[in-house]
Design an enzyme around this catalytic site. Structure first.
Site, PDB file in Angstrom:
ATOM      1  N   ASP A  66       0.779  -1.248   0.000  1.00  0.00           N
ATOM      2  CA  ASP A  66       0.000   0.000   0.000  1.00  0.00           C
ATOM      3  C   ASP A  66       0.813   1.304   0.000  1.00  0.00           C
ATOM      4  O   ASP A  66       1.717   1.458   0.817  1.00  0.00           O
ATOM      5  CB  ASP A  66      -0.888   0.063   1.248  1.00  0.00           C
ATOM      6  CG  ASP A  66      -1.674  -1.206   1.507  1.00  0.00           C
ATOM      7  OD1 ASP A  66      -1.503  -2.177   0.764  1.00  0.00           O
ATOM      8  OD2 ASP A  66      -2.445  -1.217   2.476  1.00  0.00           O
ATOM      9  N   ASP A 124      -6.254   1.213   8.927  1.00  0.00           N
ATOM     10  CA  ASP A 124      -6.090   2.106   7.779  1.00  0.00           C
ATOM     11  C   ASP A 124      -6.825   3.449   7.939  1.00  0.00           C
ATOM     12  O   ASP A 124      -7.711   3.792   7.132  1.00  0.00           O
ATOM     13  CB  ASP A 124      -6.551   1.412   6.468  1.00  0.00           C
ATOM     14  CG  ASP A 124      -5.939   0.038   6.276  1.00  0.00           C
ATOM     15  OD1 ASP A 124      -4.860  -0.208   6.858  1.00  0.00           O
ATOM     16  OD2 ASP A 124      -6.528  -0.794   5.556  1.00  0.00           O
ATOM     17  N   ASP A 163     -11.489  -6.375   0.991  1.00  0.00           N
ATOM     18  CA  ASP A 163     -10.539  -7.442   1.277  1.00  0.00           C
ATOM     19  C   ASP A 163     -11.023  -8.788   0.733  1.00  0.00           C
ATOM     20  O   ASP A 163     -10.227  -9.598   0.261  1.00  0.00           O
ATOM     21  CB  ASP A 163     -10.343  -7.504   2.798  1.00  0.00           C
ATOM     22  CG  ASP A 163      -9.194  -8.407   3.192  1.00  0.00           C
ATOM     23  OD1 ASP A 163      -8.314  -8.644   2.340  1.00  0.00           O
ATOM     24  OD2 ASP A 163      -9.179  -8.871   4.334  1.00  0.00           O
TER      25      ASP A 163
END
Ligand SMILES: *[C@@H]1O[C@H](CO)[C@@H](O)[C@H](O)[C@H]1NC(C)=O
Ligand SMILES: *[C@@H]1O[C@H](CO)[C@@H](O)[C@H](O)[C@H]1NC(C)=O
Ligand SMILES: *[C@@H]1O[C@H](CO)[C@@H](O)[C@H](O)[C@H]1NC(C)=O
Ligand SMILES: *[C@@H]1O[C@H](CO)[C@@H](O)[C@H](O)[C@H]1NC(C)=O
Ligand SMILES: *[C@@H]1O[C@H](CO)[C@@H](O)[C@H](O)[C@H]1NC(C)=O
Ligand SMILES: *[C@H]1O[C@@H](CO)[C@H](O)[C@@H](O)[C@@H]1NC(C)=O
Length: 586
Positions: A72, A196, A283
């Site tokens: 990421d 996140d 996800d």
């Protein structure tokens, strides 16, 4: 300035590399893979140093460190004349593991200098991991990072970090206050699915707000928090948004876009003339979708518009290999920029053998389409500074079943822009309404080698001289009851001679009225093992990772093809070689 990584083994003879690959593929060994949290873990490979770095398919102008695993993009920001990009990085191997926040800086988003990692596990609140997060520039011009730390009980916590020395132009060192974590998973929050944090926004009020991705059973959630001082955070009564049956929402992103024009808005902007975007990374499916909608700051509520679905069938930034994306507002050029990660699609053993895995897609400027129904994305203008030698083709008819080669440049590292004029729409194949929610499946059935009416037409990139190897980037036009439907597709099924390679077809629909415009544009960024395509001036985007065996380096060819029965015309095609920028000392 590099990171001072050891630089041996860069000139390993191809014969050795080929032998290593052959051994790895031939044995097709499946090592014990364990799925934990969102990551597939290959414990035995996490700290295998890259003894061989195979650069043949390394990208030339995409963001990459010289070696090892990346995922990421984290905390992108612009601060005092410098663009920062942090990213999830394994300093010890080319599969996921040992994750730190690696750090690079740039003044143009094209040339990058690698610094030492900014955040590594060191405190009880992050000793088992420093995972993704975002940057916020606070009043008084003070940047803050919010990231997810993993504690000794494997709980996911949200922490802050600040630059140690604001007078260091690169902000090399970051400190984590001892009052961390600032957000711990409280009652009713799954501590294994809580991560996140977004960039914080303030809106017209006195409170900072941010969201953290989560789930409860199969319900995806963007949990909202509020703070006056950036230290004490309180959970809002309700999540900002939640959708059942979508699973874990990773890497949420929430920001305003102007209703008119391309100008970006600061994340805290609020008022008339704007919509908001909520993006989540699913996800369960390993891809992302977004909605446009209205944000009610005082009610802590976000209501998506009804112009697209609010689930996995909805709008995507990119219909290919693009995940864990994050935007930031660039005050220098008043634009919003999108970063996204494109993973490898070869086997882990091959990643270990080649010594690197993962790239960041080219940063894209993002704005709202004039229809108000979707976003538009376009590679940052700075990329054009790398354009070198180019060729032009004009007014060239490509009749059904034909193709021609674009000659005169090396196209393994290139930027191609083409405009097609479409005619004979009466020949378009009929569109079955059941295809409407699954462009990808349609592309899988109607690939480049399945003849059509209007299309498939487009480009064959990273192609070998006689086209036995190629990645097809194309459009195909159908006739639905009241309108035409335009499908955009990446077909890499013939992209490599290597056996047992994952070669998914990717596709999205393009929201254009082709009967009215009569033409459609395509831009493809080609970079050795990645193809990023932008259809209809950035309405539909697709990224694929491909691994040619023949179409490597100067043996990569570029063709225009048409496998429909209707003719198409290339009104203009421009193809540039792209120069190699400074890339993290590689
Ligand atoms: C990773 O490498 C560093 C040195 O580069 C070393 O200090 C550290 O212990 C290694 N971590 C693992 C998990 O191997
Ligand atoms: C919490 O998250 C973990 C990890 O994804 C998952 O195994 C578990 O089922 C989740 N529990 C609930 C109630 O969502
Ligand atoms: C969508 O919402 C708008 C108002 O924002 C409304 O006028 C329209 O009828 C709605 N359309 C559907 C299909 O629900
Ligand atoms: C492609 O690159 C090779 C090797 O770098 C060079 O010799 C050749 O002239 C280039 N071809 C074109 C068309 O630029
Ligand atoms: C066009 O279709 C024919 C017949 O299916 C196929 O042999 C050929 O490879 C196709 N062309 C491309 C560029 O895929
Ligand atoms: C990228 O790799 C492919 C092939 O291994 C997987 O199928 C994808 O799920 C993966 N994508 C992400 C975002 O992890």
């Amino acid at each position: 300035m590099g990171m001072g990584r050891p630089s041996g083994a860069w000139s390993t003879p191809w014969s050795v590399v080929v032998l290593v690959h052959w051994l790895l593929w031939a044995t097709e060994r499946r090592r014990g893979a364990v799925v934990e949290a969102s990551h597939v873990e290959f414990a035995s490979l996490q700290s295998v140093p890259a003894s061989v770095v195979d650069n043949r398919l390394r990208t030339g102008y995409h963001f990459q460190p010289p070696r090892n695993w990346i995922n990421d993009p984290n905390g992108p920001m612009y601060f005092n004349g410098v663009y920062h990009l942090f990213y999830q990085y394994n300093p010890n191997g080319s599969v996921w593991g040992n994750i730190v926040w690696a750090h690079s800086v740039s003044t143009d988003l094209v040339n990058w200098i690698a610094l030492d990692p900014a955040i590594r596990p060191s405190k009880p609140f992050d000793i088992n991991g420093c995972w993704s997060g975002s940057a916020t520039v606070l009043p008084g011009n003070r940047p803050a990072i919010f990231y997810t730390g993993i504690d000794p009980q494997q709980r996911q916590l949200q922490n802050v970090a600040y630059p140690k020395d604001l007078s260091d132009p690169y902000l090399r060192e970051w400190v984590k206050p001892d009052y961390n974590p600032v957000i711990a998973p409280g009652d009713g929050i799954n501590a294994s699915a809580f991560r996140d944090p977004t960039t914080a926004w303030r809106g017209p009020g006195t409170h900072w707000k941010l969201v953290v991705g989560s789930k409860w059973n199969r319900r995806g959630k963007a949990i909202l928090y509020r703070s006056r001082d950036f230290v004490h955070w309180v959970k809002a009564k309700h999540p900002l948004h939640t959708v059942k049956d979508t699973g874990m929402w990773e890497c949420p992103d929430f920001y305003p876009v102007a209703v008119k024009g391309r100008r970006g808005l600061d994340t805290s902007a609020y008022g008339d003339g704007m919509k908001h975007v909520l993006k989540v990374s699913l996800d369960l499916r390993r891809y992302e979708y977004y909605t446009l909608g209205k944000y009610y700051h005082y009610q802590d509520k976000y209501v998506p518009d009804n112009t697209s679905a609010d689930d996995h069938t909805g709008l995507r930034y990119d219909y290919g290999n693009f995940y864990a994306s994050k935007t930031f507002f660039d005050p220098k050029k008043q634009r919003r920029i999108l970063w996204g990660w494109a993973n490898e699609s070869d086997a882990k053993d091959v990643d270990v053998a080649k010594g690197w895995a993962g790239i960041q897609a080219i940063p894209r400027t993002i704005w709202l389409d004039s229809s108000g129904r979707q976003l538009i994305q376009w590679p940052i203008e700075e990329l054009e500074s790398l354009r070198g030698k180019h060729v032009v083709v004009e007014h060239k008819k490509v009749s059904g079943g034909n193709s021609f080669e674009v000659e005169g440049i090396n196209s393994s590292q290139a930027d191609v822009e083409v405009a097609f004029e479409v005619s004979g729409l009466e020949k378009a194949e009929a569109f079955d309404p059941s295809w409407a929610t699954d462009a990808e499946a349609l592309c899988g059935r109607k690939r480049a080698d399945v003849k059509g009416g209007v299309g498939p037409f487009g480009l064959l990139v990273l192609a070998s001289a006689n086209m036995e190897e190629k990645t097809a980037v194309f459009f195909r036009i159908f006739k639905a009851e009241h309108k035409h439907v335009v499908l955009m597709c990446h077909d890499p099924t013939r992209s490599s001679m290597r056996p047992n390679l994952y070669r998914p077809t990717f596709a999205g629909y393009v929201d254009v009225d082709i009967a009215k415009t009569g033409k459609i544009s395509l831009r493809s960024l080609i970079d050795h093992s990645v193809v990023e395509s932008f259809g209809a001036d950035g309405k539909t985007c697709i990224t694929s990772r491909v691994y040619p065996s023949l179409a490597i380096g100067k043996d990569a060819h570029l063709f225009v093809f048409n496998n429909g029965s209707a003719d198409v015309k290339v009104s203009e095609l421009k193809a540039w070689e792209i120069r190699r920028p400074l890339m993290n000392g590689a």
